[in-house]
Design an enzyme around this catalytic site. Structure first.
Site, PDB file in Angstrom:
ATOM      1  N   ASP A  15      45.299 -14.184  28.244  1.00  0.00           N
ATOM      2  CA  ASP A  15      44.740 -13.542  29.428  1.00  0.00           C
ATOM      3  C   ASP A  15      45.450 -14.057  30.663  1.00  0.00           C
ATOM      4  OD1 ASP A  15      42.682 -12.466  31.429  1.00  0.00           O
ATOM      5  OD2 ASP A  15      41.711 -11.977  29.541  1.00  0.00           O
ATOM      6  N   ASP A  54      50.938 -13.525  31.372  1.00  0.00           N
ATOM      7  CA  ASP A  54      51.087 -12.152  31.855  1.00  0.00           C
ATOM      8  C   ASP A  54      51.778 -11.369  30.745  1.00  0.00           C
ATOM      9  OD1 ASP A  54      51.881  -9.759  33.011  1.00  0.00           O
ATOM     10  OD2 ASP A  54      52.805 -10.670  34.769  1.00  0.00           O
ATOM     11  N   VAL A  55      51.123 -10.345  30.212  1.00  0.00           N
ATOM     12  CA  VAL A  55      51.675  -9.639  29.049  1.00  0.00           C
ATOM     13  C   VAL A  55      52.964  -8.889  29.370  1.00  0.00           C
ATOM     14  CG1 VAL A  55      49.448  -9.403  27.884  1.00  0.00           C
ATOM     15  CG2 VAL A  55      50.233  -7.585  29.445  1.00  0.00           C
ATOM     16  N   ASN A 111      45.486  -5.298  23.755  1.00  0.00           N
ATOM     17  CA  ASN A 111      44.377  -4.717  24.492  1.00  0.00           C
ATOM     18  C   ASN A 111      44.550  -4.769  26.006  1.00  0.00           C
ATOM     19  OD1 ASN A 111      41.395  -3.975  24.826  1.00  0.00           O
ATOM     20  ND2 ASN A 111      41.451  -6.027  25.752  1.00  0.00           N
ATOM     21  N   TYR A 121      48.055   5.624  34.886  1.00  0.00           N
ATOM     22  CA  TYR A 121      47.245   5.149  33.764  1.00  0.00           C
ATOM     23  C   TYR A 121      47.354   6.102  32.581  1.00  0.00           C
ATOM     24  CZ  TYR A 121      43.132   3.370  31.266  1.00  0.00           C
ATOM     25  OH  TYR A 121      42.290   2.846  30.319  1.00  0.00           O
ATOM     26  N   LYS A 159      48.961   5.295  28.883  1.00  0.00           N
ATOM     27  CA  LYS A 159      48.152   5.362  27.675  1.00  0.00           C
ATOM     28  C   LYS A 159      48.660   6.417  26.691  1.00  0.00           C
ATOM     29  CE  LYS A 159      45.319   2.023  28.624  1.00  0.00           C
ATOM     30  NZ  LYS A 159      45.381   0.768  27.834  1.00  0.00           N
TER      31      LYS A 159
END
Length: 253
Positions: A33, A52-53, A79, A145, A149
């Site tokens: 996270d 940080d992904v 996720n 967004y 997605k």
């Protein structure tokens, strides 16, 4: 042997619900996270990484740590996501577009990139990527967004094709509107942009489902647990909505 499960954005919200659901079934849980304070609230027995992904070096280092600590990985829940701006396309800055794509799509890609070698070498594994109903239908005023997605779904289907021969499955979960802080921010921003009340916007989203309600984080978590289980051993390349059945994806009244 208990499952070894990594969940990105696992310290709060849907990710935290996933972590708790897997842990309740005896899995070993590792959460990544960007929120250090939220990570500090996680149980002592969980692995934790402040990362940080969208930072490839940080992600590579985390997977190295997982490899050293666990020797492998059975389940990846990619996720991590952010809501991004709420604005018509002409009102979206390129910086805001790129920031939304970076977390939602680049982050899923990097997680899969570094999980794949471990799972391939084991000859087994399950990747569960969090998309959205916005990745199935599109949503007005949410172009970054929705684009991210949709990209997650394309990535998922490609991973399933690439990795199936190695015994690795990949599926996408598409949550609808989830009760919680992130959706609350979306409601408030849309209300301000449209000159409506928060409750009017909420009602518009809820009315877009046949069940007339938002979902809860635990509903998504239970689907993740199922997709990671032997009960779903031949389920791969699928896009599964957990949304109360969206019948009108346009939340405008």
């Amino acid at each position: 042997m208990s499952q070894r499960v990594l969940i990105t954005a696992g310290a709060s919200g849907v990710g935290r619900a996933m972590a708790e659901a897997f842990a309740a079934r005896g899995a070993r849980v590792w959460v990544a996270d960007v929120d250090g304070a939220a990570l500090d609230t996680c149980p002592d027995g969980w692995g934790r990484s402040l990362v940080d992904v969208a930072d490839e070096a940080a992600m590579a280092a985390m997977f190295d740590e997982i490899r050293r600590g666990w020797g492998g990985l059975d389940v990846l829940c990619a996720n991590a996501g952010i809501a991004g701006p709420t604005a018509p396309v002409e009102g979206v800055t390129l910086d805001d577009w790129r920031a939304c794509i970076a977390v939602n799509l680049d982050g899923a890609f990097l997680a899969a990139k570094y999980a794949a070698p471990m799972m391939k070498s084991q000859g087994a594994g399950a990747m569960i990527l969090t998309s959205s109903t916005a990745g199935q239908y599109g949503y007005p005023n949410r172009s970054p967004y929705a684009a991210a997605k949709w990209g997650v779904i394309g990535l998922t289907k490609t991973l399933a094709m690439e990795l199936g021969a190695y015994g690795v499955r990949a599926n996408a979960i598409c949550p609808g509107a989830v009760e919680g802080l992130r959706m609350e921010g979306v409601l408030q921003r849309e209300a301000a942009a449209k000159g409506m009340t928060r409750d009017q916007v909420y009602a518009g989203y809820a009315a877009g489902t046949s069940m007339g309600r938002f979902i809860e984080a635990r509903d998504v978590a239970e689907m993740a647990v199922f997709l990671a289980s032997d009960a779903a051993r031949l389920v791969s390349g699928q896009v599964i909505a957990v949304d109360g059945h969206t019948v009108n994806p346009d939340p405008r009244p």
